[in-house]
Design an enzyme around this catalytic site. Sequence first.
Site, mmCIF file in Angstrom:
data_model
loop_
_atom_site.group_PDB
_atom_site.id
_atom_site.type_symbol
_atom_site.label_atom_id
_atom_site.label_comp_id
_atom_site.label_asym_id
_atom_site.label_seq_id
_atom_site.Cartn_x
_atom_site.Cartn_y
_atom_site.Cartn_z
ATOM 1 N N CYS A 157 0.761 -1.258 0.000
ATOM 2 C CA CYS A 157 0.000 0.000 0.000
ATOM 3 C C CYS A 157 0.791 1.308 0.000
ATOM 4 O O CYS A 157 0.761 2.075 -0.961
ATOM 5 C CB CYS A 157 -0.918 0.012 1.208
ATOM 6 S SG CYS A 157 -2.012 -1.393 1.346
ATOM 7 N N HIS A 165 -2.661 6.949 4.274
ATOM 8 C CA HIS A 165 -1.537 6.023 4.486
ATOM 9 C C HIS A 165 -0.190 6.615 4.071
ATOM 10 O O HIS A 165 0.704 5.913 3.598
ATOM 11 C CB HIS A 165 -1.766 4.691 3.743
ATOM 12 C CG HIS A 165 -1.090 3.546 4.433
ATOM 13 N ND1 HIS A 165 -0.958 2.293 3.865
ATOM 14 C CD2 HIS A 165 -0.471 3.471 5.644
ATOM 15 C CE1 HIS A 165 -0.315 1.508 4.683
ATOM 16 N NE2 HIS A 165 -0.001 2.189 5.775
HETATM 17 CA CA CA Z 1 -3.259 -2.218 -0.661
#
Ligand code: CA
Length: 503
Positions: free
Chosen positions: A115, A173
């Site tokens: 990610c 994130h």
């Molecule tokens: Ca991901």
Amino acid sequence: MHRPARPTKTNQRNDIPAPTFRPARGKGNRPRFPRRRNSLGIVATVLLSLATAGRALAEETSRPEGPNVVIILADDMGYGDAGCYGCTDIPTPNIDSLAATGVRCTDGYVTHPFCSPTRAGLLTGRYQQRFGHETNIPFDPQNPHVGLPRSETTIARRLQRAGYATGAVGKWHLGAAHWFHPNRRGFDFFYGFLGGGHDYFLVDMRKPMHEGYFHPLDHNGQPETIEGYLTDILSQQAARFIDENRNRPFFLYLAYNAPHTPLEAPQELLDRFAHIADRKRRAYAAMMTAMDAGIGLVLDRLRAHHLRQNTLVFFLSDNGGPTPHNGSSNRPLRGIKGQMWEGGIRVPFIVSWPAVLPQGVEYRKPVHSLDVSRTALAVAGVAVPNGEKLHGVNLIPYLAGKTADPPHEALFWRTGGGVAWAVRSGPYKLVQPDQQTPPALYDLEADIGETHDLADEMPERAKALRALYDRWNRENLPPRFLGFRPYHQKKAEFYESLLPAPQ
Ligand code: CA
């Protein structure tokens, strides 16, 4: 893990309720952070206001004429999990409609198999290894050192400077401390969450921090709870952003956490897939359906404002599917999220701009997520000064059929500082899947499943690819963060070390 679903008031995926929004506290949607005020601060504020007024005038007179740009990012979606990529058990009519109105890339990649690094690359347009962003950063709002390095400029900031309205909705994130907040990284508007994921129904601060999964949502720096199903809420916020900015060029980054775990969906959607025996796959199908409906809502809003023709829409996933965890499918690829096999890095990748690009066609040459960033800047007419090296290319001439050349000599991947890596040039890919295994060579056009290692048969080809990788790798930095698990472990050990010794 599968968890019991909780029903919501939403009954029809194609009839998502009209947005209902809690009035934001403070003025409009401007980010609100605590500020110290003193006499020097007031003078500075006045000077800043004058400068801002001047800049606003300049922007008014040079309002961009470029298209709107929308990036829709799925999270942990498998390569084979859209109808237009061969999926047969989960209908995805809206993702398929993007392919039907644009170009479906068969060999579209992200720059990392998981990610946060992928997002760091996508939002800067630079290989994230160039600035050490090579691990999943932990959720720690107290730590001002773990986040997208402040040396890097996001494409949102570049587009904002060019006069675009900029909005991010969904998963961030890229750092949870205030330095890294999307409002401080080029986004006028943010609605979402700062960690690596979120529960789809719950905000509950009594629960363990767990990467912020139960923290309040963040609306331009203000906490909000969840009322409904998170995927629907994100779709509605994206629609609202489009509504509010329909009269000026905008950049919308819609980063769903669907279909990432936890596997949660409204009961009526789970019931729709009762015929799928595998419980994870069933929940995954329900989550995909909600996301696809949200994409439909976004496209509807664009059409309602007569903006669809001149809006450049990208759709991709941030990495391949982690099949054992969420029931995704990367067929026909080998491997899963986290790996350097194709299943970790090759993703659904669609580019739709009806006014300019051909519609309903395939593009088979390798492209990657850094091209998304570079293309967005190019169509907006944003120049990138010398020295701020971006690594993608403007895809429009390639996808429009203006040139038959490949966009890239080679694409590169590296994780863990080089414990695993890969390079692809033309049909050939050299991949070192882990530290114990020597690099293997595959011809992906003949062998998409990476089953037949050609390294011994074609040593010169393997050597040439290795040389390309080594040349690229020389300019990379070591990883600057611990992964999130080692980080939390070390932090816990540190605090334990401060406790008084047992008597
Ligand atoms: Ca991901």
